[in-house]
Motif scaffolding. Structure first.
Motif, PDB file in Angstrom:
ATOM      1  N   GLY A 285       0.862  -1.209  -0.074  1.00 10.31           N
ATOM      2  CA  GLY A 285       0.025  -0.115   0.044  1.00 10.31           C
ATOM      3  C   GLY A 285       0.715   1.367   0.029  1.00 10.31           C
ATOM      4  N   VAL A 286       2.057   1.148  -0.175  1.00 12.34           N
ATOM      5  CA  VAL A 286       2.765   2.384  -0.151  1.00 12.34           C
ATOM      6  C   VAL A 286       2.741   3.014  -1.555  1.00 12.34           C
ATOM      7  N   VAL A 287       2.767   2.260  -2.683  1.00 12.40           N
ATOM      8  CA  VAL A 287       2.273   2.804  -3.904  1.00 12.40           C
ATOM      9  C   VAL A 287       0.648   2.608  -4.028  1.00 12.40           C
ATOM     10  N   ASP A 288       0.054   3.504  -4.523  1.00 12.57           N
ATOM     11  CA  ASP A 288      -1.433   3.650  -4.373  1.00 12.57           C
ATOM     12  C   ASP A 288      -2.013   2.901  -5.429  1.00 12.57           C
ATOM     13  N   CYS A 289      -1.333   3.289  -6.799  1.00 17.10           N
ATOM     14  CA  CYS A 289      -2.308   2.832  -8.159  1.00 17.10           C
ATOM     15  C   CYS A 289      -1.001   2.616  -9.136  1.00 17.10           C
ATOM     16  N   VAL A 290      -1.561   1.880 -10.277  1.00 18.23           N
ATOM     17  CA  VAL A 290      -1.052   1.761 -11.369  1.00 18.23           C
ATOM     18  C   VAL A 290      -1.593   2.074 -12.487  1.00 18.23           C
ATOM     19  N   VAL A 291      -1.030   3.251 -13.258  1.00 20.27           N
ATOM     20  CA  VAL A 291      -1.654   3.862 -14.482  1.00 20.27           C
ATOM     21  C   VAL A 291      -0.472   3.875 -15.599  1.00 20.27           C
ATOM     22  N   SER A 292      -0.858   4.064 -16.713  1.00 21.28           N
ATOM     23  CA  SER A 292      -0.205   3.700 -17.889  1.00 21.28           C
ATOM     24  C   SER A 292       1.059   4.622 -18.360  1.00 21.28           C
ATOM     25  N   ASP A 293       1.116   5.848 -17.963  1.00 18.48           N
ATOM     26  CA  ASP A 293       1.818   6.968 -18.612  1.00 18.48           C
ATOM     27  C   ASP A 293       2.178   6.655 -19.777  1.00 18.48           C
ATOM     28  N   HIS A 294       1.009   6.692 -20.669  1.00 13.21           N
ATOM     29  CA  HIS A 294       0.955   6.244 -22.135  1.00 13.21           C
ATOM     30  C   HIS A 294       1.649   7.670 -22.790  1.00 13.21           C
ATOM     31  N   SER A 295       2.657   7.258 -23.494  1.00 11.03           N
ATOM     32  CA  SER A 295       3.622   8.722 -23.941  1.00 11.03           C
ATOM     33  C   SER A 295       4.063   8.297 -25.204  1.00 11.03           C
ATOM     34  N   PRO A 296       3.162   8.314 -26.417  1.00 12.04           N
ATOM     35  CA  PRO A 296       3.722   7.593 -27.639  1.00 12.04           C
ATOM     36  C   PRO A 296       4.350   8.913 -28.412  1.00 12.04           C
ATOM     37  N   ALA A 297       4.912   8.370 -29.429  1.00  5.39           N
ATOM     38  CA  ALA A 297       5.519   9.532 -30.400  1.00  5.39           C
ATOM     39  C   ALA A 297       5.655   8.874 -31.863  1.00  5.39           C
ATOM     40  N   THR A 298       5.944   9.414 -32.643  1.00  7.54           N
ATOM     41  CA  THR A 298       6.013   8.798 -34.080  1.00  7.54           C
ATOM     42  C   THR A 298       7.427   7.965 -34.459  1.00  7.54           C
ATOM     43  N   ARG A 299       7.369   7.136 -35.275  1.00  8.70           N
ATOM     44  CA  ARG A 299       8.302   6.086 -35.349  1.00  8.70           C
ATOM     45  C   ARG A 299       9.817   6.907 -35.534  1.00  8.70           C
ATOM     46  N   ALA A 310      16.409   9.592 -28.662  1.00  7.23           N
ATOM     47  CA  ALA A 310      14.866   8.878 -28.824  1.00  7.23           C
ATOM     48  C   ALA A 310      14.207   9.694 -28.025  1.00  7.23           C
ATOM     49  N   TRP A 311      12.672   9.784 -28.321  1.00  4.64           N
ATOM     50  CA  TRP A 311      11.805  10.449 -27.442  1.00  4.64           C
ATOM     51  C   TRP A 311      11.715   9.190 -26.180  1.00  4.64           C
ATOM     52  N   GLY A 312      11.554   9.861 -25.327  1.00  7.78           N
ATOM     53  CA  GLY A 312      11.180   8.952 -23.754  1.00  7.78           C
ATOM     54  C   GLY A 312       9.943   8.650 -23.567  1.00  7.78           C
ATOM     55  N   GLY A 313       9.236   7.715 -23.598  1.00  7.18           N
ATOM     56  CA  GLY A 313       7.873   7.235 -23.333  1.00  7.18           C
ATOM     57  C   GLY A 313       7.301   6.090 -23.792  1.00  7.18           C
ATOM     58  N   ILE A 314       6.637   5.427 -23.027  1.00  4.82           N
ATOM     59  CA  ILE A 314       6.064   4.060 -23.551  1.00  4.82           C
ATOM     60  C   ILE A 314       4.545   4.177 -23.796  1.00  4.82           C
ATOM     61  N   ALA A 315       4.284   3.611 -25.209  1.00  6.31           N
ATOM     62  CA  ALA A 315       2.772   3.533 -25.550  1.00  6.31           C
ATOM     63  C   ALA A 315       2.208   2.127 -24.900  1.00  6.31           C
ATOM     64  N   GLY A 316       1.563   2.324 -23.934  1.00  4.06           N
ATOM     65  CA  GLY A 316       0.880   0.956 -23.404  1.00  4.06           C
ATOM     66  C   GLY A 316      -0.478   1.270 -22.757  1.00  4.06           C
ATOM     67  N   VAL A 317      -1.620   2.134 -23.413  1.00  2.00           N
ATOM     68  CA  VAL A 317      -2.726   2.276 -22.682  1.00  2.00           C
ATOM     69  C   VAL A 317      -3.539   1.040 -22.978  1.00  2.00           C
ATOM     70  N   GLN A 318      -3.537   0.424 -24.065  1.00  2.00           N
ATOM     71  CA  GLN A 318      -4.096  -0.665 -24.688  1.00  2.00           C
ATOM     72  C   GLN A 318      -3.810  -1.992 -23.888  1.00  2.00           C
ATOM     73  N   VAL A 319      -2.667  -2.261 -23.497  1.00  2.00           N
ATOM     74  CA  VAL A 319      -2.068  -3.412 -22.902  1.00  2.00           C
ATOM     75  C   VAL A 319      -1.799  -3.541 -21.585  1.00  2.00           C
ATOM     76  N   GLY A 320      -2.228  -2.412 -20.982  1.00  2.00           N
ATOM     77  CA  GLY A 320      -1.628  -2.514 -19.480  1.00  2.00           C
ATOM     78  C   GLY A 320      -2.056  -3.594 -18.655  1.00  2.00           C
ATOM     79  N   LEU A 321      -3.575  -3.584 -18.656  1.00  2.00           N
ATOM     80  CA  LEU A 321      -4.362  -4.622 -17.886  1.00  2.00           C
ATOM     81  C   LEU A 321      -3.915  -6.016 -18.243  1.00  2.00           C
ATOM     82  N   SER A 322      -3.507  -6.440 -19.401  1.00  2.00           N
ATOM     83  CA  SER A 322      -2.961  -7.811 -19.722  1.00  2.00           C
ATOM     84  C   SER A 322      -1.626  -7.931 -19.096  1.00  2.00           C
TER      85      SER A 322
END
Length: 425
Positions: A285-299, A310-322
């Motif tokens: 419970g020290v960490v409260d929640c898990v969220v995507s930080d979906h941060s996409p960019a062009t190829r 390179a741009w720093g960010g992970i595109a992951g909003v669609q696959v986070g639950l899985s």
């Protein structure tokens, strides 16, 4: 999944809200019956998404981001105030973003404001206009139009925000602790952003929040070394919460190939030992929640092969639950815990009282999830605008079969999402 328990039941929906949760009975002719192989979950609430529209819509956009979110079981998201142009640092910019989003969104969307140098007077006005809180950086944000706060700026923003009972959410890394590597080696990139970069900044934020008696939220915690600081801050009475992200809990530095800049994010994905400790902090419970930080960019921006450019960010909003469920099953963690971290807790943290649970009075935002289905992520088949993700090629367990927003299935044909403000809490 009702009140953290898997049980057979009937969910009665009227006018877009859950009217009742009853004992399971034989479905009538107008009812929807789910198979025995799926679980009905509350729609996820993702409070950390970079949509980038207007201004950098080629990176993402409201239509594609919200369609991807729905495909991943997310029914509510909050959009970050930067990477779009203009950034959401005054009311005019907020209105521009709302105008861009209107009639495009497939899920419900709310907005964060930004705290940057020189906009202290805009913070109360943005609060009154309905943003859910304010994001700041303690080092360069990655885009020049969204400046970072120095110590004096952080103190000023916290004092103003505390005055109206708001929340400051913080990208906490210390610029003085960070190097500037270039090249193919992922190990060099990780070494350039050591755990001390986060812990130094977190300690400073906690000190300032304690002085101002302000509420703060630590974004995308990647180092488990920060857990003790957050726990100690709470013991001192600091109003502090924290989040982490699926990529920190599911991906590990040891598995990142050199040159694979699709894995670059800031702060970085760290090693497996650190990951184990993050999971422990989440379970404690020290960490409260898990969220995507979906941060996409062009190829072109993402796949440079150089971790310095390179741009720093992970595109992951669609696959986070899985991704989370894949790791959770391997660790003996029940689905109820994953749902609490990704639906109920994010909703509670931002005050969305009608989101994140299957209970009477809550919005009928639902996710039909097959926990045993297995698939391999194919970036080209995701709904993100650009087919780039660190999860590409990863074998995952658990698949979203359908997503429902206020009782209507999200198909991608007709955007039915609403724009949220704090008044909707």
């Amino acid at each position: 999944m009702v009140d953290d328990v898997e049980r057979a039941c009937s969910v009665v929906v009227r006018d877009g809200r859950i009217a009742a949760v009853e004992d399971y009975g034989e479905p009538g002719p107008d009812d929807i019956a789910l198979g025995d192989d799926v679980v009905l979950l509350p729609g996820l609430v993702d409070t950390h998404v970079h949509v980038n529209e207007p201004g950098r819509t080629e990176w993402e956009g409201f239509a594609t981001a919200t369609r991807a979110a729905a495909a991943g079981g997310v029914t509510t998201l909050l959009d970050m105030p930067l990477n779009s142009i203009p950034p959401t640092t005054d009311v005019a910019a907020l209105q521009a973003k709302q105008a861009a989003a209107r009639d495009q969104v497939h899920v419900d969307v709310g907005f964060w404001g930004g705290a940057v140098p020189g906009n202290a007077a805009d913070l109360p006005r943005l609060h009154a206009a309905g943003v859910f809180g304010f994001k700041c950086f303690t080092l360069h944000s990655g885009v020049d139009e969204f400046g970072c706060l120095d110590d004096a700026g952080l103190d000023q923003a916290l004092e103003v925000i505390a005055g109206f009972g708001g929340t400051l959410i913080v990208h906490a890394e210390d610029a003085g602790s960070i190097g500037a590597p270039h090249g193919l080696r992922y190990a060099d990139f990780v070494a350039s952003r050591p755990p001390a970069a986060e812990t130094t900044a977190i300690a400073r934020v906690l000190e300032a929040a304690e002085k101002a008696r302000a509420r703060v939220h630590i974004l995308h915690l990647s180092t488990a070394d920060g857990l003790a600081l957050i726990a100690e801050g709470r013991r001192r009475g600091v109003q502090v919460t924290a989040e982490t992200c699926p990529h920190y809990l599911c991906l590990a530095a040891e598995d990142v190939p050199d040159g694979a800049t699709r894995f670059k994010c800031c702060p970085p994905i760290r090693d497996k030992s650190n990951q184990d400790r993050l999971w422990a902090g989440l379970r404690d419970g020290v960490v409260d929640c898990v969220v995507s930080d979906h941060s996409p960019a062009t190829r072109e921006l993402k796949n440079t092969g150089d971790f310095g450019t390179a741009w720093g960010g992970i595109a992951g909003v669609q696959v986070g639950l899985s991704a989370m469920w894949t790791q959770a099953t391997a660790r003996g963690i029940p689905l109820a815990d994953v749902v609490r971290w990704m639906a109920r807790r994010p909703a509670e943290l931002v005050g969305l009282r009608h989101k994140g649970r299957i209970a009477p009075g809550f919005d009928a935002d639902l996710c039909v999830f097959d926990p045993d289905a297995e698939f391999t992520v194919d970036a080209a088949r995701l709904h993100h605008r650009n087919p780039v993700t660190a999860y590409d090629g990863l074998a995952l367990r658990g698949l979203v079969r359908s997503t429902w927003l206020r009782g209507d299935e999200v198909t991608g044909d007709h955007p039915r999402g609403r724009l949220l403000t704090r008044e909707d809490r």
